[in-house]
Design a protein around this motif. Structure first.
Motif, mmCIF file in Angstrom:
data_model
loop_
_atom_site.group_PDB
_atom_site.id
_atom_site.type_symbol
_atom_site.label_atom_id
_atom_site.label_comp_id
_atom_site.label_asym_id
_atom_site.label_seq_id
_atom_site.Cartn_x
_atom_site.Cartn_y
_atom_site.Cartn_z
ATOM 1 N N VAL A 193 0.866 -1.184 0.000
ATOM 2 C CA VAL A 193 0.000 0.000 0.000
ATOM 3 C C VAL A 193 0.902 1.233 0.000
ATOM 4 O O VAL A 193 1.683 1.437 0.935
ATOM 5 C CB VAL A 193 -0.933 0.020 1.223
ATOM 6 C CG1 VAL A 193 -1.766 1.304 1.224
ATOM 7 C CG2 VAL A 193 -1.835 -1.204 1.230
ATOM 8 N N VAL A 194 0.774 2.067 -1.030
ATOM 9 C CA VAL A 194 1.636 3.254 -1.126
ATOM 10 C C VAL A 194 0.866 4.547 -0.869
ATOM 11 O O VAL A 194 1.480 5.616 -0.714
ATOM 12 C CB VAL A 194 2.332 3.306 -2.508
ATOM 13 C CG1 VAL A 194 3.346 2.184 -2.633
ATOM 14 C CG2 VAL A 194 1.314 3.257 -3.645
ATOM 15 N N ALA A 195 -0.457 4.473 -0.832
ATOM 16 C CA ALA A 195 -1.279 5.644 -0.501
ATOM 17 C C ALA A 195 -2.668 5.148 -0.123
ATOM 18 O O ALA A 195 -3.160 4.158 -0.676
ATOM 19 C CB ALA A 195 -1.367 6.609 -1.675
ATOM 20 N N THR A 196 -3.296 5.832 0.826
ATOM 21 C CA THR A 196 -4.634 5.416 1.251
ATOM 22 C C THR A 196 -5.420 6.622 1.753
ATOM 23 O O THR A 196 -4.836 7.609 2.234
ATOM 24 C CB THR A 196 -4.556 4.339 2.351
ATOM 25 O OG1 THR A 196 -5.875 3.909 2.693
ATOM 26 C CG2 THR A 196 -3.840 4.863 3.583
ATOM 27 N N TYR A 197 -6.752 6.534 1.638
ATOM 28 C CA TYR A 197 -7.616 7.616 2.147
ATOM 29 C C TYR A 197 -8.976 7.006 2.494
ATOM 30 O O TYR A 197 -9.494 6.142 1.759
ATOM 31 C CB TYR A 197 -7.788 8.722 1.120
ATOM 32 C CG TYR A 197 -8.327 10.001 1.725
ATOM 33 C CD1 TYR A 197 -7.472 10.917 2.344
ATOM 34 C CD2 TYR A 197 -9.683 10.301 1.685
ATOM 35 C CE1 TYR A 197 -7.947 12.091 2.911
ATOM 36 C CE2 TYR A 197 -10.179 11.472 2.246
ATOM 37 C CZ TYR A 197 -9.310 12.359 2.853
ATOM 38 O OH TYR A 197 -9.785 13.529 3.424
ATOM 39 N N THR A 198 -9.554 7.475 3.593
ATOM 40 C CA THR A 198 -10.834 6.953 4.063
ATOM 41 C C THR A 198 -11.819 8.093 4.300
ATOM 42 O O THR A 198 -11.459 9.142 4.853
ATOM 43 C CB THR A 198 -10.665 6.163 5.374
ATOM 44 O OG1 THR A 198 -9.784 5.053 5.157
ATOM 45 C CG2 THR A 198 -12.003 5.646 5.888
ATOM 46 N N THR A 199 -13.055 7.890 3.831
ATOM 47 C CA THR A 199 -14.135 8.840 4.118
ATOM 48 C C THR A 199 -15.259 8.087 4.835
ATOM 49 O O THR A 199 -15.353 6.855 4.765
ATOM 50 C CB THR A 199 -14.686 9.472 2.825
ATOM 51 O OG1 THR A 199 -15.143 8.429 1.933
ATOM 52 C CG2 THR A 199 -13.631 10.300 2.131
ATOM 53 N N LYS A 200 -16.115 8.865 5.517
ATOM 54 C CA LYS A 200 -17.207 8.266 6.277
ATOM 55 C C LYS A 200 -18.566 8.639 5.679
ATOM 56 O O LYS A 200 -18.713 9.680 5.042
ATOM 57 C CB LYS A 200 -17.140 8.725 7.734
ATOM 58 C CG LYS A 200 -15.873 8.270 8.463
ATOM 59 C CD LYS A 200 -15.869 8.770 9.898
ATOM 60 C CE LYS A 200 -14.610 8.304 10.630
ATOM 61 N NZ LYS A 200 -14.591 8.761 12.043
ATOM 62 N N PHE A 201 -19.534 7.769 5.893
ATOM 63 C CA PHE A 201 -20.903 8.046 5.444
ATOM 64 C C PHE A 201 -21.872 7.511 6.497
ATOM 65 O O PHE A 201 -21.491 6.729 7.385
ATOM 66 C CB PHE A 201 -21.183 7.417 4.075
ATOM 67 C CG PHE A 201 -20.915 5.936 3.999
ATOM 68 C CD1 PHE A 201 -21.847 5.007 4.429
ATOM 69 C CD2 PHE A 201 -19.697 5.466 3.506
ATOM 70 C CE1 PHE A 201 -21.605 3.647 4.363
ATOM 71 C CE2 PHE A 201 -19.435 4.114 3.436
ATOM 72 C CZ PHE A 201 -20.383 3.191 3.862
ATOM 73 N N ASN A 202 -23.129 7.948 6.397
ATOM 74 C CA ASN A 202 -24.167 7.532 7.341
ATOM 75 C C ASN A 202 -24.690 6.154 6.932
ATOM 76 O O ASN A 202 -25.300 6.002 5.872
ATOM 77 C CB ASN A 202 -25.308 8.550 7.342
ATOM 78 C CG ASN A 202 -26.354 8.249 8.398
ATOM 79 O OD1 ASN A 202 -26.420 7.154 8.951
ATOM 80 N ND2 ASN A 202 -27.189 9.231 8.693
ATOM 81 N N PRO A 203 -24.494 5.125 7.746
ATOM 82 C CA PRO A 203 -24.896 3.772 7.361
ATOM 83 C C PRO A 203 -26.399 3.605 7.144
ATOM 84 O O PRO A 203 -26.832 2.656 6.486
ATOM 85 C CB PRO A 203 -24.437 2.910 8.552
ATOM 86 C CG PRO A 203 -23.416 3.730 9.250
ATOM 87 C CD PRO A 203 -23.838 5.160 9.047
ATOM 88 N N SER A 204 -27.181 4.531 7.674
ATOM 89 C CA SER A 204 -28.645 4.385 7.593
ATOM 90 C C SER A 204 -29.235 4.886 6.276
ATOM 91 O O SER A 204 -30.400 4.611 5.985
ATOM 92 C CB SER A 204 -29.295 5.113 8.769
ATOM 93 O OG SER A 204 -29.055 6.524 8.694
ATOM 94 N N VAL A 205 -28.464 5.629 5.493
ATOM 95 C CA VAL A 205 -28.998 6.170 4.228
ATOM 96 C C VAL A 205 -28.768 5.112 3.131
ATOM 97 O O VAL A 205 -27.761 5.131 2.413
ATOM 98 C CB VAL A 205 -28.319 7.504 3.867
ATOM 99 C CG1 VAL A 205 -28.959 8.110 2.626
ATOM 100 C CG2 VAL A 205 -28.380 8.465 5.032
ATOM 101 N N THR A 206 -29.709 4.225 3.000
ATOM 102 C CA THR A 206 -29.486 3.016 2.194
ATOM 103 C C THR A 206 -29.258 3.290 0.706
ATOM 104 O O THR A 206 -28.384 2.696 0.084
ATOM 105 C CB THR A 206 -30.674 2.049 2.351
ATOM 106 O OG1 THR A 206 -31.893 2.739 2.008
ATOM 107 C CG2 THR A 206 -30.769 1.548 3.789
ATOM 108 N N GLY A 207 -30.085 4.155 0.153
ATOM 109 C CA GLY A 207 -29.965 4.406 -1.291
ATOM 110 C C GLY A 207 -28.600 4.968 -1.661
ATOM 111 O O GLY A 207 -27.926 4.486 -2.572
ATOM 112 N N ARG A 208 -28.196 5.988 -0.937
ATOM 113 C CA ARG A 208 -26.897 6.622 -1.217
ATOM 114 C C ARG A 208 -25.753 5.637 -0.986
ATOM 115 O O ARG A 208 -24.801 5.579 -1.756
ATOM 116 C CB ARG A 208 -26.729 7.846 -0.322
ATOM 117 C CG ARG A 208 -25.475 8.651 -0.607
ATOM 118 C CD ARG A 208 -25.425 9.906 0.276
ATOM 119 N NE ARG A 208 -24.301 10.749 -0.096
ATOM 120 C CZ ARG A 208 -23.044 10.544 0.312
ATOM 121 N NH1 ARG A 208 -22.781 9.498 1.099
ATOM 122 N NH2 ARG A 208 -22.080 11.343 -0.080
#
Length: 349
Positions: A193-208
């Motif tokens: 692994v030479v680069a990584t990035y993580t974002t978060k989202f709301n687990p309850s918004v099923t469609g998105r």
């Protein structure tokens, strides 16, 4: 008496010798005359042959001039040929399009035609095609994509103009570029692994969240070789109901509206923040019209199939593998990987 006889005998012998000499001279003279006659005949034949050759050559030159004069009167024709199929794509008479009278207009019309031929129209596909990058499946096997194909428009125009003087055939200048990695590299590109990035989202918004998951799956395990251009839209494809995408909020003209596929921009933005750690060049990159909460301001990458795209060219010096890990509990991680053998050669920002 004896003396007299001897004298007569001597005279007789001399006479005979003289007669023989005369005979020999006569014979030699005849041979000389015959030889001269033969030489004269041969000379005449050679002169006659030379005259005939000269006449033939003159006639051939005259015929060639006549044909050339007739050809010069005929309008020059240019045939544009597909090098792959050997079929004539277009055949035309340059003078009918202004060549020789308005060369600038002629060049402009050729440029417009070459552009349509390369990029296509609403009804006809062009020769230019983006590269479909190779991908590694769940079993570690490479799913082959397609090479990048480019029809060089300016080169085509130049070739046609050059051929317009005398007419002739012009082959389309088509260039095919394969992905910039070795087949034996594929099995090792996930090693480091030479680069990584993580974002978060709301687990309850099923469609998105479903849209994030589908787009993450589309870019997961894609190989980006050296010099390859990655296109998010081209890789993910249409984000519509036919491909399983669901209604969700998306930003359109500075407003939040419901639309099919809302949320895929979180995937493209997470990818941007991961790949931005490497020495890549951006071919296309756009921001949202509103700020988004999952990445810092100015660190987003909006996309819309058929519209805005996120594209980068791998100029990091080594082939890389994109890994996208969707966690239904609320995180999306995108990693850039390469083989251990290439790690020291990788160029970062």
């Amino acid at each position: 008496m004896v003396m007299r006889k001897w004298v007569l005998f001597t005279i007789l012998i001399a006479s005979l010798i003289g007669l023989v000499g005369c005979a020999e001279k006569t014979s030699a003279g005849k041979e000389s005359v015959q030889k001269n006659n033969v030489m004269e005949q041969e000379k005449k034949l050679e002169e006659q042959k030379a005259a005939e050759e000269t006449a033939k050559k003159a006639a051939a030159e005259a015929e060639a001039k006549r044909i050339a004069a007739e050809e010069a009167k005929k309008p020059k024709v240019v045939n544009v040929i597909d090098p792959g199929t050997k079929n004539i794509v277009k055949s035309f008479i340059p003078v009918d399009f202004g060549f020789g009278t308005d060369n600038e207009k002629y060049k402009k019309e050729l440029g417009n035609w070459a552009k349509e031929l390369a990029r296509g129209t609403e009804t006809t596909p062009g020769y230019d095609t983006k590269m479909i990058l190779d991908k590694i499946d769940a079993n570690g096997q490479v799913i082959k994509g397609k090479p990048r194909v480019i029809l060089e428009e300016a080169e085509l125009v130049t070739k046609i103009i050059e051929a317009s003087v005398n007419g002739g055939d012009v082959f389309l200048p088509i260039y095919v570029t394969e992905s910039g990695y070795k087949p034996e590299d594929a099995a090792h590109l996930a090693e480091v692994v030479v680069a990584t990035y993580t974002t978060k989202f709301n687990p309850s918004v099923t469609g998105r969240n479903k849209n994030i998951e589908l787009s993450a799956q589309a870019i997961d395990n894609v190989i980006v070789g050296v010099g390859d251009i990655f296109s998010f839209n081209h890789t993910v494809g249409p984000s519509d109901e036919a491909h399983g995408y669901q209604p969700a909020q998306e930003i359109v003209n500075k407003q939040l509206v419901m639309g099919i596929g809302g949320g895929i921009c979180q995937t493209s933005s997470t990818l941007f923040n991961a790949v931005d750690q490497l020495a890549v060049d951006y071919v296309e990159w756009h921001h949202h019209s509103l700020t988004v909460g999952y990445v810092p301001v100015g660190r987003d990458a909006t996309v819309s199939y058929g519209g805005k795209d996120f594209q980068f060219k791998n100029t990091a010096g080594v082939p890389i593998l994109i890994k996208a890990v969707y966690n239904p509990n609320g995180t999306l991680t995108v990693e850039m990987r390469t083989s251990a053998a290439y790690q020291s050669l990788l160029q970062k920002r």
